[in-house]
Scaffold this motif. Sequence first.
Motif, PDB file in Angstrom:
ATOM      1  N   VAL A 130      17.578 -37.640 -42.214  1.00 60.60           N
ATOM      2  CA  VAL A 130      17.731 -36.610 -41.187  1.00 60.60           C
ATOM      3  C   VAL A 130      16.453 -35.773 -41.121  1.00 60.60           C
ATOM      4  O   VAL A 130      15.984 -35.266 -42.141  1.00 60.60           O
ATOM      5  N   THR A 131      15.910 -35.638 -39.926  1.00 64.00           N
ATOM      6  CA  THR A 131      14.718 -34.816 -39.702  1.00 64.00           C
ATOM      7  C   THR A 131      15.084 -33.663 -38.774  1.00 64.00           C
ATOM      8  O   THR A 131      15.603 -33.883 -37.682  1.00 64.00           O
ATOM      9  N   VAL A 132      14.812 -32.441 -39.235  1.00 58.76           N
ATOM     10  CA  VAL A 132      15.089 -31.241 -38.439  1.00 58.76           C
ATOM     11  C   VAL A 132      13.765 -30.538 -38.169  1.00 58.76           C
ATOM     12  O   VAL A 132      12.960 -30.338 -39.085  1.00 58.76           O
ATOM     13  N   GLY A 133      13.523 -30.177 -36.926  1.00 55.64           N
ATOM     14  CA  GLY A 133      12.287 -29.492 -36.559  1.00 55.64           C
ATOM     15  C   GLY A 133      12.576 -28.295 -35.668  1.00 55.64           C
ATOM     16  O   GLY A 133      13.481 -28.336 -34.833  1.00 55.64           O
ATOM     17  N   VAL A 134      11.818 -27.219 -35.868  1.00 56.10           N
ATOM     18  CA  VAL A 134      11.941 -26.021 -35.028  1.00 56.10           C
ATOM     19  C   VAL A 134      10.564 -25.663 -34.511  1.00 56.10           C
ATOM     20  O   VAL A 134       9.615 -25.516 -35.287  1.00 56.10           O
ATOM     21  N   GLN A 135      10.458 -25.535 -33.201  1.00 57.24           N
ATOM     22  CA  GLN A 135       9.225 -25.065 -32.564  1.00 57.24           C
ATOM     23  C   GLN A 135       9.501 -23.705 -31.942  1.00 57.24           C
ATOM     24  O   GLN A 135      10.420 -23.571 -31.126  1.00 57.24           O
ATOM     25  N   ALA A 136       8.718 -22.697 -32.335  1.00 58.67           N
ATOM     26  CA  ALA A 136       8.940 -21.328 -31.865  1.00 58.67           C
ATOM     27  C   ALA A 136       7.665 -20.771 -31.235  1.00 58.67           C
ATOM     28  O   ALA A 136       6.554 -21.123 -31.640  1.00 58.67           O
ATOM     29  N   LYS A 137       7.862 -19.898 -30.259  1.00 54.99           N
ATOM     30  CA  LYS A 137       6.721 -19.302 -29.565  1.00 54.99           C
ATOM     31  C   LYS A 137       7.033 -17.851 -29.235  1.00 54.99           C
ATOM     32  O   LYS A 137       8.136 -17.529 -28.791  1.00 54.99           O
ATOM     33  N   ARG A 155      10.651 -29.369 -40.565  1.00 56.41           N
ATOM     34  CA  ARG A 155       9.371 -28.841 -40.078  1.00 56.41           C
ATOM     35  C   ARG A 155       9.678 -27.594 -39.252  1.00 56.41           C
ATOM     36  O   ARG A 155      10.443 -27.659 -38.292  1.00 56.41           O
ATOM     37  N   GLY A 156       9.069 -26.473 -39.639  1.00 55.87           N
ATOM     38  CA  GLY A 156       9.344 -25.234 -38.936  1.00 55.87           C
ATOM     39  C   GLY A 156       8.105 -24.388 -38.745  1.00 55.87           C
ATOM     40  O   GLY A 156       7.032 -24.703 -39.275  1.00 55.87           O
ATOM     41  N   PRO A 157       8.229 -23.286 -38.023  1.00 52.89           N
ATOM     42  CA  PRO A 157       7.077 -22.419 -37.757  1.00 52.89           C
ATOM     43  C   PRO A 157       6.690 -21.635 -39.012  1.00 52.89           C
ATOM     44  O   PRO A 157       7.540 -21.338 -39.853  1.00 52.89           O
ATOM     45  N   PRO A 158       5.413 -21.289 -39.150  1.00 52.12           N
ATOM     46  CA  PRO A 158       4.978 -20.496 -40.303  1.00 52.12           C
ATOM     47  C   PRO A 158       5.685 -19.147 -40.360  1.00 52.12           C
ATOM     48  O   PRO A 158       5.956 -18.528 -39.331  1.00 52.12           O
ATOM     49  N   GLY A 159       6.018 -18.729 -41.581  1.00 51.32           N
ATOM     50  CA  GLY A 159       6.643 -17.431 -41.751  1.00 51.32           C
ATOM     51  C   GLY A 159       8.154 -17.442 -41.660  1.00 51.32           C
ATOM     52  O   GLY A 159       8.792 -16.404 -41.810  1.00 51.32           O
ATOM     53  N   PHE A 160       8.748 -18.615 -41.434  1.00 44.47           N
ATOM     54  CA  PHE A 160      10.207 -18.718 -41.337  1.00 44.47           C
ATOM     55  C   PHE A 160      10.713 -19.706 -42.387  1.00 44.47           C
ATOM     56  O   PHE A 160      11.425 -20.662 -42.083  1.00 44.47           O
ATOM     57  N   ASP A 161      10.345 -19.453 -43.630  1.00 45.65           N
ATOM     58  CA  ASP A 161      10.667 -20.393 -44.705  1.00 45.65           C
ATOM     59  C   ASP A 161      12.163 -20.523 -44.952  1.00 45.65           C
ATOM     60  O   ASP A 161      12.629 -21.567 -45.417  1.00 45.65           O
ATOM     61  N   SER A 162      12.923 -19.501 -44.661  1.00 45.57           N
ATOM     62  CA  SER A 162      14.364 -19.555 -44.930  1.00 45.57           C
ATOM     63  C   SER A 162      15.079 -20.578 -44.041  1.00 45.57           C
ATOM     64  O   SER A 162      16.205 -20.990 -44.344  1.00 45.57           O
ATOM     65  N   LEU A 163      14.436 -20.984 -42.959  1.00 44.50           N
ATOM     66  CA  LEU A 163      15.071 -21.941 -42.056  1.00 44.50           C
ATOM     67  C   LEU A 163      15.246 -23.315 -42.708  1.00 44.50           C
ATOM     68  O   LEU A 163      16.158 -24.062 -42.350  1.00 44.50           O
ATOM     69  N   GLU A 164      14.380 -23.652 -43.650  1.00 42.99           N
ATOM     70  CA  GLU A 164      14.507 -24.949 -44.322  1.00 42.99           C
ATOM     71  C   GLU A 164      15.831 -25.027 -45.075  1.00 42.99           C
ATOM     72  O   GLU A 164      16.502 -26.064 -45.066  1.00 42.99           O
ATOM     73  N   ARG A 165      16.196 -23.946 -45.711  1.00 45.41           N
ATOM     74  CA  ARG A 165      17.479 -23.931 -46.429  1.00 45.41           C
ATOM     75  C   ARG A 165      18.643 -24.106 -45.464  1.00 45.41           C
ATOM     76  O   ARG A 165      19.602 -24.837 -45.746  1.00 45.41           O
ATOM     77  N   ALA A 166      18.563 -23.444 -44.320  1.00 46.34           N
ATOM     78  CA  ALA A 166      19.626 -23.578 -43.317  1.00 46.34           C
ATOM     79  C   ALA A 166      19.735 -25.019 -42.837  1.00 46.34           C
ATOM     80  O   ALA A 166      20.847 -25.536 -42.632  1.00 46.34           O
ATOM     81  N   ALA A 167      18.582 -25.676 -42.666  1.00 46.67           N
ATOM     82  CA  ALA A 167      18.590 -27.062 -42.205  1.00 46.67           C
ATOM     83  C   ALA A 167      19.193 -27.985 -43.258  1.00 46.67           C
ATOM     84  O   ALA A 167      20.011 -28.862 -42.951  1.00 46.67           O
ATOM     85  N   ARG A 168      18.804 -27.804 -44.509  1.00 47.50           N
ATOM     86  CA  ARG A 168      19.295 -28.669 -45.585  1.00 47.50           C
ATOM     87  C   ARG A 168      20.799 -28.478 -45.811  1.00 47.50           C
ATOM     88  O   ARG A 168      21.550 -29.451 -45.919  1.00 47.50           O
TER      89      ARG A 168
END
Length: 293
Positions: A63-70, A38-51
């Motif tokens: 395994v659940t990976v989440g990123v919250q950005a502000k 689960r990540g912030p909108p507009g940062f789709d490439s982060l899913e690949r990094a997590a996987r």
Amino acid sequence: MAISGMTGFGRAEGALGAWTWAAEARSVNGRNLEVRFRGPPGFDSLERAAREGAQGRFQRGQVTVGVQAKKSEAASAVRINLEQLERYLEASRPLVEAGRAAPPSMDGLLALRGVIEADDGEQDPEAMAALEAAMAASIGGALDGLLAARRQEGGQLLGVLQGQLDRIAELVTHAGGQAAGQPTAIKARFEARMKELAGEAASEERIVQEAAAMAVKADVREELDRLAGHVEAARGLLAADGAVGRRLDFLTQEFMREANTLCSKSALPALTATGLDLKATIEQFREQVQNVE
């Protein structure tokens, strides 16, 4: 590290320019490796990094990976959506002309949904790439923290599993001593039964032959030898590197199969009781193995 568990938590925080974020990684038991992101909108490439990060560190578990950005509000400009404002004015015009509503005020119009929008402007590609790389590094840090937590759990499990294996080995040795008395007990039981049915006509030779045949069927030495072998195999797996949970799980099934056969062949109450203790300990061992990667 000999073994690793499958539950844990890791967290890493980061900041770059106007952005701040936090990456978290957690996992629970699972038969295979399953990664959710689960990540912030507009940062789709982060899913690949997590996987890829999870696949490089783990072999089993959910395994659940989440990123919250502000992004800081000071870095964002605002703009008036004139098209949306015009729609509101057009919708209110018939009511105003008919005298059914007062002309809208500016502060009222600006408060309507969609009139004022945040305008972040066009993100520079190089800056965006640097931002995603920094966030991906934080994901890696969170996964490293999760890995450390899972290894810590493995260290705690190791002592428990080794203690249970020691208990299984102790019960196997005890059962071996008890099983040595099975032929004598079987002969005495069969002899008493034969004399009860045939009286003095029951020959000693016939009793010995039949009792010997029954003792062969009740021989549990093979089961005890296999159980001892399984104990050594399990100890070897606990000392090995890598994910051994699947093999340990399979081995516990073999443990239980031999223990069940031991109980079914038992002709002595004491040996049966030992077999039941053995099954209970194996089940406790199996429950702990479910937590091993």
